[in-house]
Design an enzyme around this catalytic site. Structure first.
Site, mmCIF file in Angstrom:
data_model
loop_
_atom_site.group_PDB
_atom_site.id
_atom_site.type_symbol
_atom_site.label_atom_id
_atom_site.label_comp_id
_atom_site.label_asym_id
_atom_site.label_seq_id
_atom_site.Cartn_x
_atom_site.Cartn_y
_atom_site.Cartn_z
ATOM 1 N N LYS A 33 0.813 -1.271 -0.133
ATOM 2 C CA LYS A 33 -0.095 0.014 0.106
ATOM 3 C C LYS A 33 0.975 1.311 -0.065
ATOM 4 O O LYS A 33 1.776 1.152 0.731
ATOM 5 C CB LYS A 33 -0.832 -0.044 1.083
ATOM 6 N N SER A 110 -9.485 1.696 2.673
ATOM 7 C CA SER A 110 -8.653 2.449 1.827
ATOM 8 C C SER A 110 -7.426 1.694 1.245
ATOM 9 O O SER A 110 -6.613 2.043 0.749
ATOM 10 C CB SER A 110 -7.844 3.752 2.692
ATOM 11 N N SER A 134 -10.108 -0.720 7.007
ATOM 12 C CA SER A 134 -9.423 -0.813 5.607
ATOM 13 C C SER A 134 -8.636 -2.064 5.071
ATOM 14 O O SER A 134 -8.316 -2.062 4.008
ATOM 15 C CB SER A 134 -8.528 0.434 5.524
#
Length: 392
Positions: A33, A110, A134
């Site tokens: 990420k 996210s 997330s």
């Protein structure tokens, strides 16, 4: 990645990232990420403004390095929702990664790019972060195993914060065996291990939040858990969902503003839909709201500790339903996000570990079922999820 059909990765120029030629994760590919620093790359945090300010990093985040040292091969940095402040997976600046489990639906955020990359087979494991859900939300939406560990169990050094007292480092895999292999690299053995067959508790109030068709879709998954652990006892896991929901939002909002507020006020970045409104809300939170929220959080942590007593796991729905469709309006997505936070805030406020397992489907789309364990029982929980997945 030479090709990214899922639009899961940031389109950075490729820079070699060395990994160990051998190790427990040799042969596995890794996505990360774009909140984590990796030497040779910038870190955008899902924001063009943050990308412009980033510069090229000279040090790799320790958790990423640990996976590389175990033999995993880095293949790219994955898209994150803007400043990690969303559960939808739709970044107004960098796009919406493709949900490999249900292409017509949102991937969830996210950690959207990480879930997309794994669910589309572009990498074997991907790092994400979980503050309000997330990792757990995208895992449910994309048909993956995903973990929110005990708060602080896996290092977030070298990663951009959202809400430090709630932020955790998690990861995704497609199968339970790989899930366990990665967990054993990232975590030392549990100091508070669960018994081989822990007590099973069913979050009756959590299931009570769902529509009947969603409960029905999860029935078989619950039976799959009970086949391994025995019949569960129904409990009221939350006590007061509304109080917990607001406590979570006030703590998260205050800390998010403390992290990013100065940058937002100075640079006035064009924040995307939903994200702008959440930061506007965060800016107006007052000290009394935060003080009360922290008291609610402390009381809930003790309530859940008392329920689990070190030898039980709690089964609950990961999300209120399958992922919304891509063409849902922003208002509908915000309603879904708020409904999801009622379920997701239990682990977030307590700091206890939660795993989402891809055990159910509805309307042709994946639907996760979760286990919450006592603090520090992460590896026990991972190994239990592997047994449940195998039916043993």
């Amino acid at each position: 990645m030479p090709d990214d059909p899922a639009r899961a990765f940031m389109p950075y120029p490729a820079v070699p990232v060395p990994n160990a030629p051998e190790g427990p994760l040799a042969g596995l590919t890794l996505g990360v990420k774009d909140l984590f620093d990796i030497a040779g790359y910038p870190t955008s945090a899902g924001s063009p403004t943050m990308l412009a300010m980033s510069g090229i990093k000279t040090r790799t985040a320790p958790t990423v390095q640990r996976l590389l040292d175990a033999g995993a091969r880095f293949v790219g940095k994955t898209i994150t929702d803007e400043l990690a402040f969303s559960l939808n997976g739709r970044n107004a600046h960098f796009g919406t990664p493709l949900n490999g489990g249900a292409p017509e639906r949102i991937p969830g955020g996210s950690s959207s790019g990480s879930a997309s990359a794994v669910s589309n087979g572009l990498c074997d494991v991907a790092l994400g972060t979980d503050t309000g859900g997330s990792v757990r939300g995208p895992a449910s939406h994309c048909g993956l195993f995903g973990i929110r560990p005990t708060h602080g169990r896996i290092s977030l050094e070298g990663a951009h914060d959202l809400s430090p007292s709630l932020d955790t480092c998690g990861f995704f895999t497609r199968d339970a065996v790989t899930f366990r292999r990665v967990a054993e690299v990232l975590m030392d053995e549990d100091a508070a291990a669960l018994p081989q067959t822990p007590r099973l508790l069913l979050a009756a109030d959590g299931f009570g939040l769902l529509d009947g068709e969603v409960v029905e879709a999860l029935d078989e998954a619950v039976h799959q858990v009970e086949a391994v652990l025995g019949t569960g006892d129904a409990v009221e896991a939350a006590g007061d969902f509304e109080a917990l929901y607001w406590a979570f939002r006030y703590v998260q909002g205050r800390e998010a503003w403390e992290v990013d507020g100065a940058m937002i006020e100075r640079h006035r970045p064009p924040l995307g839909p939903g994200v702008a409104e959440r930061f506007a809300f965060a800016r107006e939170i007052d000290d009394a709201q935060v003080e009360n929220a922290r008291a609610v959080r402390a009381a809930y942590r003790e309530r859940l500790r008392g329920l689990l007593r070190g030898d039980a796991v709690l089964v609950l729905p990961t999300m209120p339903d399958v992922a919304p469709r891509l063409d849902e309006p922003e208002a509908a997505l915000d309603r879904y996000r708020n409904a999801a936070l009622n379920l997701l805030c239990l682990s977030g406020l307590s700091g206890f570990p939660q795993i989402s397992m891809p055990l159910a489907r509805r309307l042709g789309a994946p639907l996760g079922l979760s286990l919450i364990g006592p603090p520090g029982s992460d590896l026990s929980l991972v190994r239990l999820a592997e047994r449940i997945a195998a039916g043993a």
